[in-house]
Enzyme design. Structure first.
Site, short mmCIF file in Angstrom:
data_model
loop_
_atom_site.label_atom_id
_atom_site.label_comp_id
_atom_site.label_asym_id
_atom_site.label_seq_id
_atom_site.Cartn_x
_atom_site.Cartn_y
_atom_site.Cartn_z
N HIS A 320 16.40 -46.25 -6.12
CA HIS A 320 16.92 -47.13 -7.20
C HIS A 320 16.68 -48.61 -6.79
O HIS A 320 16.49 -49.69 -7.48
CB HIS A 320 18.36 -46.89 -7.61
CG HIS A 320 18.60 -45.85 -8.55
ND1 HIS A 320 17.80 -45.46 -9.42
CD2 HIS A 320 19.42 -44.73 -8.25
CE1 HIS A 320 18.14 -44.30 -10.17
NE2 HIS A 320 19.25 -44.04 -9.45
N ASP A 356 14.99 -36.24 -8.29
CA ASP A 356 16.29 -36.81 -8.49
C ASP A 356 16.47 -36.83 -10.12
O ASP A 356 15.55 -37.10 -10.79
CB ASP A 356 16.57 -38.27 -8.10
CG ASP A 356 18.05 -38.45 -8.13
OD1 ASP A 356 18.73 -38.32 -6.95
OD2 ASP A 356 18.55 -38.89 -9.07
N HIS A 358 17.95 -38.89 -11.97
CA HIS A 358 17.86 -40.15 -12.33
C HIS A 358 16.28 -40.62 -11.98
O HIS A 358 15.89 -40.30 -10.80
CB HIS A 358 18.60 -41.12 -11.90
CG HIS A 358 20.33 -40.79 -11.99
ND1 HIS A 358 20.89 -40.22 -11.21
CD2 HIS A 358 21.06 -40.93 -12.99
CE1 HIS A 358 21.99 -39.83 -11.64
NE2 HIS A 358 22.27 -40.22 -12.77
N ASP A 447 20.99 -34.14 -7.45
CA ASP A 447 21.87 -34.12 -8.65
C ASP A 447 21.58 -33.58 -9.91
O ASP A 447 22.45 -33.65 -10.95
CB ASP A 447 22.20 -35.63 -8.87
CG ASP A 447 21.04 -36.53 -8.94
OD1 ASP A 447 20.05 -36.04 -8.70
OD2 ASP A 447 21.11 -37.72 -9.00
#
Length: 605
Positions: A320, A356, A358, A447
Site C-alpha cells: 500500500h 493479497d 486488498h 488475508d
C-alpha cells in the site's frame, strides 16, 4: 440547557466533578507526524469491508456484549438521578454541586456506578489467533474457536486449537528430534530456498493499547516462524540470508524524499500515526529498512543464481505504500524495492503477482508507467467499496504502459480456491507467459485465507500452494515470495508453510482442475479478458471460449449473459402435480381437474 452544559464539560470549557467517589480514567495521547493522536485513531475491527472502520477508541460499547448477557441498562436509581439531572441549573453545575445526589439516604450507594466500566470489566481477553474480544467465562474464542491458552505462538498451526493439550509439548519435541535427525543428513548449504528474517522486525508494534488490538502485530511473524520450526523447515531445510538495512539511495528509486524522511523521523518519537490505522514507534523505521533490505537482497540472490527461490518473512508490509505516502499498515514498498534490485542485478523484466485480498495501490502507482515491470493483482474490490477502493479492471496503466497493470477485482466476499485458480489459468498465466519475466515476485498477503477477520474470503493453504506451483513454471522457477497481509495466525502460518513447501519442491496436496468457479468469479474473469485482450492478443481465444462457456454455465445456473451483464432468467412456472391420494379422497374432483380428465364449460357454451 443541561445537555449543552454537559457538552461544554466534555470540550473542556467547564470543569465539574460529576461524581463524588467516581474513578477518573485519564487518556494519554501521543501526537504524531500526521497530526492524529493515538486516542483519535480508529480501531480496525472485523468487518467485511476494510474501508468501514468504526471509531472504537473508548471502552466496550453495549453492542459488544452478546445477547446472552442480561444487563439492566436503566435501574430505578438511574432513572431518579436522570430526573434530578434535568432540574439542575447551569449555575449549580458551575458551583460544583453533586448533580446526581438526590438526597435519599435510603437508596443503595451507587456513587461509583459506571455502566460502561462494568461492561469493560466483562470483556477480559482477546483471542491470540484473531484478536477478537471474548467474555471472561469463555474458554474458546467465539469467532475462530481458538483456545484461550493457545500455544500457536510456540508451535504454530500445529498446536491444537480447541483443546489445551498438556501432552502436546512432549509430542512436538519428539517430532522435532525426528525432523532434526532427517534434516542433519541434508546440508543447508545445498538448499536452494533462502529465507529473509530478522527478529528486530518484531519491535515494530503499536505502543498505546486501544479498545481492540491492532491486527498487524508482531505475533504474525512469530506464528509463521513457530510453524516453520515445528515442521523442521526453518531452521533446517532453508538457509537464512544476513539482514541489512536498505539504503536511502535505494529507497529514493521508489519513494519521494519527503516520504522517506517522514518514516525516518518516527525514530525520535514514542508513537505516531501516518493514517488512523498505520502506526509507528521508535523501532518502526529500522524494521521497515530491514524488511526492504532483506527483500532486495533476496531478489539479487535469486537473479544471480545463488538461490533458486526465496521467502521474505518480513514486516511491516509494503504494497500500500506509494510514492508519497505510507498507508494501510505499510511504510516502505518491499515488492517495488525488490523489483528494482532485481533489475540492478541483471533482470530485464519482472513480474509482480499480488494475491493479497486488498489491492496494492502503492505498487500499481509506482509501476503504472513502467513497461519493464508487469503488475497483476487479484483482490476484493466490490466496485470500489472495499479498501483501498482502487484496482478496477479498467485500470491498465498509463503513459504508454497500458496493459502492464492487470487487475482481477472480485465483486463479493467469500471468494475461494476455485475462483483464484480459474483466474490464474485464464488470465495470470497466459499474460505472464507472453511477458516472459526474468523474475517473479509474489506479494503474498494471506488475508484472503479462510478465517481471516478482515478479508472474509475462503482460500485454503492448498489453494495458495497450487497458485505457487503454477507460478513456478514462469521465469524458470526464479520466484520470490514476500509476506504482505494476513491477520488470522492459524491461517497465515499454515498458508505460508504450504507455500514454502512448494518452493522446496513438494507438490500441492491435490489438484483443483475439476472444480468450476462461481458465476460471479467467472463474470469477473470474463470482464478482465474483455479489457486485457486489447493489449495481450494471446487472450483472444480464451475470451471467446469463456464467453461460450459462460452462456452454458449461466443456463445451468439460471442466468443469462447478454450485453456484457449477468442477469437472472425468468423462472418458468412449474406444473402443479396432484398427489395420487387425492384420486380417492374428498379432493378427487380437483385431482381430475389437474390431470385434465374433466373440462369446465362456461354457461355460454
Amino acid at each position: 440547557m443541561v445537555s449543552e452544559a454537559l457538552q461544554k464539560r466534555v470540550n473542556g470549557e467547564a470543569e465539574v466533578n460529576l461524581q463524588k467517589q467516581g474513578e477518573q480514567h485519564p487518556r494519554h495521547s501521543l501526537n504524531g507526524r500526521c497530526g492524529k493522536s493515538g486516542s483519535e485513531r480508529k480501531s480496525v475491527r472485523s468487518c467485511p469491508d476494510d474501508s468501514c472502520r468504526e471509531d472504537n477508541t473508548g471502552v466496550a460499547s453495549y453492542k459488544d456484549v452478546p445477547s446472552s448477557v442480561d444487563i439492566d441498562m436503566q435501574p430505578d436509581s438511574l432513572r431518579k438521578k436522570t430526573r434530578k439531572q434535568r432540574e439542575i441549573s447551569f449555575q449549580d453545575m458551575g458551583n460544583n454541586v453533586d448533580i446526581f445526589d438526590d438526597g435519599d439516604d435510603d437508596d443503595d450507594d451507587d456513587s461509583d456506578w459506571e455502566p460502561l466500566q462494568k461492561l469493560r470489566e466483562i470483556v477480559k481477553w482477546f483471542c491470540t489467533n484473531c484478536t477478537m474480544a471474548n467474555l471472561d467465562v469463555a474458554v474458546h474464542c467465539d469467532s475462530c474457536g481458538e483456545h484461550k491458552e493457545s500455544a500457536i505462538l510456540k508451535h504454530g498451526f500445529f498446536a491444537p486449537s480447541f483443546v489445551q493439550d498438556s501432552n502436546f509439548l512432549k509430542t512436538e519435541l519428539e517430532m522435532k528430534r525426528t525432523d532434526k535427525a532427517m534434516v542433519s543428513q541434508v546440508s543447508t548449504s545445498n538448499s536452494s530456498t533462502a529465507i529473509g528474517f530478522d527478529e528486530r522486525m518484531l519491535l515494530h508494534s503499536e505502543v498505546e493499547m486501544k479498545s481492540h488490538p491492532h491486527p498487524e502485530r508482531p505475533d504474525r511473524l512469530r506464528a509463521i516462524a513457530a510453524s516453520l520450526a515445528t515442521a523442521g523447515i526453518f531452521p533446517g531445510k532453508c538457509y537464512p540470508i544476513p539482514a541489512r538495512e536498505i539504503t536511502k539511495e535505494e529507497l529514493e528509486m521508489v519513494h519521494s524524499l519527503e516520504n522517506i524522511q517522514a518514516v525516518e523521523v518516527t525514530s525520535n518519537v514514542i508513537s505516531c500515526y501516518f493514517t488512523p490505522d498505520t502506526y509507528a514507534n521508535k523501532h518502526s523505521a529500522q524494521a521497515a529498512r530491514l524488511a526492504a533490505g532483506l527483500c532486495a537482497d533476496l531478489a539479487s540472490e535469486i537473479v544471480s543464481g545463488r538461490a533458486k527461490n526465496g521467502f521474505a518473512l518480513v514486516r511491516p508490509p509494503g504494497h500500500h505504500a506509494g510514492v508519497k505516502q505510507a498507508m494501510g499498515f505499510c511504510l516502505h514498498n518491499n515488492a517495488a524495492v525488490s523489483a528494482l534490485a532485481a533489475q540492478a542485478a541483471g533482470a530485464k523484466k519482472v513480474l509482480i503477482v499480488d494475491w493479497d485480498v486488498h489491492h496494492g495501490n502503492g505498487t500499481q502507482e509506482i509501476f503504472e508507467q513502467n513497461k519493464s515491470v508487469l503488475y497483476i493483482s487479484l483482490h476484493r474490490h466490490e466496485f470500489g467499496r472495499f479498501y483501498p477502493g482502487t484496482g478496477a479492471a479498467d485500470e491498465v496503466g498509463t503513459m504508454g504502459a497500458e496493459g502492464y497493470c492487470v487487475n482481477v477485482p472480485w465483486s463479493r466476499s467469500g471468494v475461494g480456491d476455485n475462483d483464484y485458480i480459474f483466474a490464474f489459468k485464464q488470465v495470470v498465466l497466459p499474460i505472464a507467459s507472453a511477458f516472459a519475466p526474468d523474475l517473479t515476485i509474489i506479494s503474498a498477503g494471506f488475508d484472503a485465507a479462510r478465517g481471516d477477520p478482515l478479508g472474509m474470503c475462503d482460500v485454503t493453504p492448498t489453494g495458495y500452494a497450487q497458485m505457487t506451483h503454477l507460478l513456478n513454471t514462469v521465469s524458470g522457477g526464479k520466484l520470490l515470495v514476500i509476506l504482505e497481509g494476513g491477520y488470522n495466525l492459524r491461517s497465515i502460518s499454515s498458508s505460508a508453510t504450504a507455500v514454502i513447501k512448494v518452493l522446496l519442491g513438494e507438490s500441492p496436496e491435490c489438484d483443483l482442475d475439476d472444480h468450476l468457479p462461481s458465476s460471479a468469479g467467472m463474470k469477473t474473469v470474463l470482464d478482465v479478458l474483455a479489457i486485457q485482450k486489447n493489449f495481450w492478443p494471446v487472450l483472444e481465444s480464451s475470451f471467446s471460449k469463456l464467453q461460450s462457456m459462460l452462456e452454458i454455465f449461466a443456463t445451468e445456473r439460471n442466468f443469462s449473459y447478454a450485453g456484457g451483464k449477468v442477469k437472472p432468467c425468468k423462472q418458468r412456472r412449474r406444473a402443479v402435480v396432484a398427489p395420487i391420494c387425492w384420486r380417492w379422497g374428498r379432493k378427487r374432483l380437483l385431482y381430475h381437474l389437474l390431470k385434465g380428465q374433466i373440462r369446465v364449460r362456461s354457461k355460454g357454451c
